[in-house]
Design an enzyme around this catalytic site. Structure first.
Site, PDB file in Angstrom:
ATOM      1  N   TYR A  29      -8.013   6.954  -4.204  1.00 45.43           N
ATOM      2  CA  TYR A  29      -7.296   7.617  -3.124  1.00 45.43           C
ATOM      3  C   TYR A  29      -6.767   8.976  -3.591  1.00 45.43           C
ATOM      4  O   TYR A  29      -7.006   9.386  -4.727  1.00 45.43           O
ATOM      5  CB  TYR A  29      -6.208   6.687  -2.580  1.00 45.43           C
ATOM      6  CG  TYR A  29      -6.798   5.402  -2.027  1.00 45.43           C
ATOM      7  CD1 TYR A  29      -7.878   5.440  -1.143  1.00 45.43           C
ATOM      8  CD2 TYR A  29      -6.310   4.156  -2.411  1.00 45.43           C
ATOM      9  CE1 TYR A  29      -8.444   4.274  -0.655  1.00 45.43           C
ATOM     10  CE2 TYR A  29      -6.875   2.987  -1.922  1.00 45.43           C
ATOM     11  CZ  TYR A  29      -7.954   3.047  -1.043  1.00 45.43           C
ATOM     12  OH  TYR A  29      -8.528   1.900  -0.568  1.00 45.43           O
TER      13      TYR A  29
ATOM     14  N   ARG B  86       0.996   2.716  -9.299  1.00 50.78           N
ATOM     15  CA  ARG B  86      -0.260   2.023  -9.613  1.00 50.78           C
ATOM     16  C   ARG B  86      -1.281   3.055 -10.064  1.00 50.78           C
ATOM     17  O   ARG B  86      -1.506   4.067  -9.379  1.00 50.78           O
ATOM     18  CB  ARG B  86      -0.781   1.238  -8.410  1.00 50.78           C
ATOM     19  CG  ARG B  86      -2.189   0.674  -8.638  1.00 50.78           C
ATOM     20  CD  ARG B  86      -2.597  -0.349  -7.614  1.00 50.78           C
ATOM     21  NE  ARG B  86      -2.046  -1.668  -7.951  1.00 50.78           N
ATOM     22  CZ  ARG B  86      -2.467  -2.810  -7.401  1.00 50.78           C
ATOM     23  NH1 ARG B  86      -3.440  -2.807  -6.502  1.00 50.78           N
ATOM     24  NH2 ARG B  86      -1.927  -3.964  -7.741  1.00 50.78           N
TER      25      ARG B  86
ATOM     26  N   ALA C 264      -0.815  -0.967   1.196  1.00 58.09           N
ATOM     27  CA  ALA C 264      -0.890   0.491   1.191  1.00 58.09           C
ATOM     28  C   ALA C 264      -0.540   1.040   2.573  1.00 58.09           C
ATOM     29  O   ALA C 264      -1.164   0.682   3.577  1.00 58.09           O
ATOM     30  CB  ALA C 264      -2.288   0.945   0.786  1.00 58.09           C
TER      31      ALA C 264
ATOM     32  N   ARG D   3      -6.080 -11.943  -4.359  1.00 56.00           N
ATOM     33  CA  ARG D   3      -6.945 -13.002  -3.828  1.00 56.00           C
ATOM     34  C   ARG D   3      -6.382 -14.390  -4.126  1.00 56.00           C
ATOM     35  O   ARG D   3      -6.516 -15.315  -3.328  1.00 56.00           O
ATOM     36  CB  ARG D   3      -8.349 -12.859  -4.419  1.00 56.00           C
ATOM     37  CG  ARG D   3      -9.094 -11.617  -3.964  1.00 56.00           C
ATOM     38  CD  ARG D   3     -10.437 -11.506  -4.687  1.00 56.00           C
ATOM     39  NE  ARG D   3     -11.205 -10.339  -4.281  1.00 56.00           N
ATOM     40  CZ  ARG D   3     -11.084  -9.131  -4.842  1.00 56.00           C
ATOM     41  NH1 ARG D   3     -10.206  -8.953  -5.835  1.00 56.00           N
ATOM     42  NH2 ARG D   3     -11.819  -8.115  -4.424  1.00 56.00           N
TER      43      ARG D   3
ATOM     44  N   PRO E 240      -0.126  -5.681  -3.356  1.00 54.49           N
ATOM     45  CA  PRO E 240      -0.352  -5.168  -1.999  1.00 54.49           C
ATOM     46  C   PRO E 240      -1.791  -5.399  -1.560  1.00 54.49           C
ATOM     47  O   PRO E 240      -2.727  -5.127  -2.312  1.00 54.49           O
ATOM     48  CB  PRO E 240      -0.038  -3.668  -2.131  1.00 54.49           C
ATOM     49  CG  PRO E 240      -0.148  -3.373  -3.588  1.00 54.49           C
ATOM     50  CD  PRO E 240       0.226  -4.622  -4.311  1.00 54.49           C
TER      51      PRO E 240
END
Length: 373
Positions: free
Chosen positions: A185, A233, A60, A327, A26
């Site tokens: 987070y 995750r 996300a 990436r 993601p």
């Protein structure tokens, strides 16, 4: 005799079968409007859907307006969000059979931020932002105001928001859900002693710091239903003294497995501004290997893995079951094609692209034959 590629073998995530062990990680795009995808998302995900990867995970997605990282992040907290995301999923499904996962997230104290290209700093309510929530009134950075320390009512609202978003994801037709408990987070904030300084049942000991993430997981699993795999995750370490570490990650992994987790996606960092990360190709693979040694469910590794031979070796050596790239896919949206050619694997492309390979190229499309006219 050529040894068959392990990267291009199928694997089960609960009830979901992936055709290979390559995952599109993601990747936040920061360009949504009111939580809704825009034309960029259709082009971005449409291109990645034709990559030949075994799983594509959508970025996300905030479970509440205040849970978005930036005002430009996707959300799934109202009917309008659901309708727009449904159109995005439908458009991807029209061009590719790739399994789709959705990463559900709440940014906690890292919410109300500017985009990375605008500096990533906190946006004040007077400038169009909002007051972030966190486990404790501990700022993410010394020069930022502290978040609102969540009450029990706030915690219940967050749990309910995750559950409702999971029900919406199921209705849209996603094939899997990944819960974001990493990168500093909200759920990671509750796990780490650097950000969680509570003295109630949600803070203090490891058991108490794991309580909210596990409650969210169980609630989401129930909302998703038995045939929709739910994975997680995790950040394996905060890369900061006194923070969350691999030993606690392994313990959390065991609890998640016991609760019915379908897979674990092992990343690291994101919580502390004091983090010191030794970045390099595969710098998080050892963490995935430690988690894999402790659980029986599939483990995903991620982190600057760009060489197909490296990805193959990770799977072949049993360090992880799935390799995720971010990436690498932005640089090369057809990375699995290159990996298949190098490793002797096969991918299934859209029919319109069957004639794209040069004459004499490795038969990465399997036994497909097309005629000339």
């Amino acid at each position: 005799m050529t040894v068959p590629s392990q990267l291009f073998t199928a694997i089960q995530l609960g009830s979901l079968t992936l055709p290979n062990r390559i995952m599109v990680s993601p990747m936040c795009q920061y360009c949504a409007v009111d939580g809704n995808p825009v034309a960029w998302h259709f082009g971005h995900l449409g291109s990645l859907a034709m990559s030949g990867a075994g799983l594509l995970c959508v970025e996300a997605t905030g479970v509440s307006p205040e849970g978005r990282i930036t005002p430009g992040c996707l959300g799934l907290y109202n009917d309008d969000n659901q309708a727009h995301l449904q159109r995005l999923v439908d458009s991807v499904r029209e061009i590719s059979p790739i399994p789709l996962a959705l990463q559900l997230s709440h940014a906690g104290r890292k919410a109300s931020s500017r985009t990375p290209w605008d500096g990533g700093s906190l946006i004040a309510p007077s400038d169009g932002g909002w007051v972030p929530h966190g486990p404790s009134a501990v700022a993410h950075k010394p020069d930022e105001p502290a978040p609102h320390a969540m009450t029990e009512a706030d915690i219940r609202h967050a749990i309910d928001s995750f559950a409702q978003a999971a029900r919406r994801a199921r209705a849209i037709g996603f094939d899997a859900i990944e819960l974001h408990m990493a990168h500093g987070y909200l759920l990671h904030q509750f796990m780490s002693p650097l950000s969680n300084q509570r003295t109630d049942r949600y803070g203090g000991s490891l058991e108490k710091r794991m309580r909210l993430p596990l409650e969210v997981f169980r609630t989401v699993l129930e909302a998703a239903g038995t045939d929709l795999p739910v994975g997680v995750r995790l950040s394996a370490t905060d890369w900061a003294e006194g923070g969350w570490d691999i030993e606690q990650t392994v313990e959390m992994a065991r609890h998640l497995e016991a609760a019915g987790c379908a897979f674990l996606d092992i990343s690291s960092g994101g919580l502390s501004h004091q983090q010191k990360i030794p970045v390099g190709p595969g710098y998080q693979v050892n963490f995935a290997a430690e988690v894999k040694a402790a659980v029986a469910i599939p483990v995903v590794t991620v982190g600057l893995i760009t060489d197909p031979a490296h990805a193959e070796q990770i799977v072949r050596d049993g360090q992880a079951d799935i390799v995720a790239l971010a990436r690498g896919f932005l640089h090369d949206p057809r990375w699995p094609w290159r990996a298949a050619a190098q490793l002797g694997g096969t991918v299934v492309p859209p029919r319109q692209l069957l004639r794209c390979l040069p004459h004499g190229h490795a038969p990465i499309f399997g036994d497909v034959r097309i005629g000339q006219r």
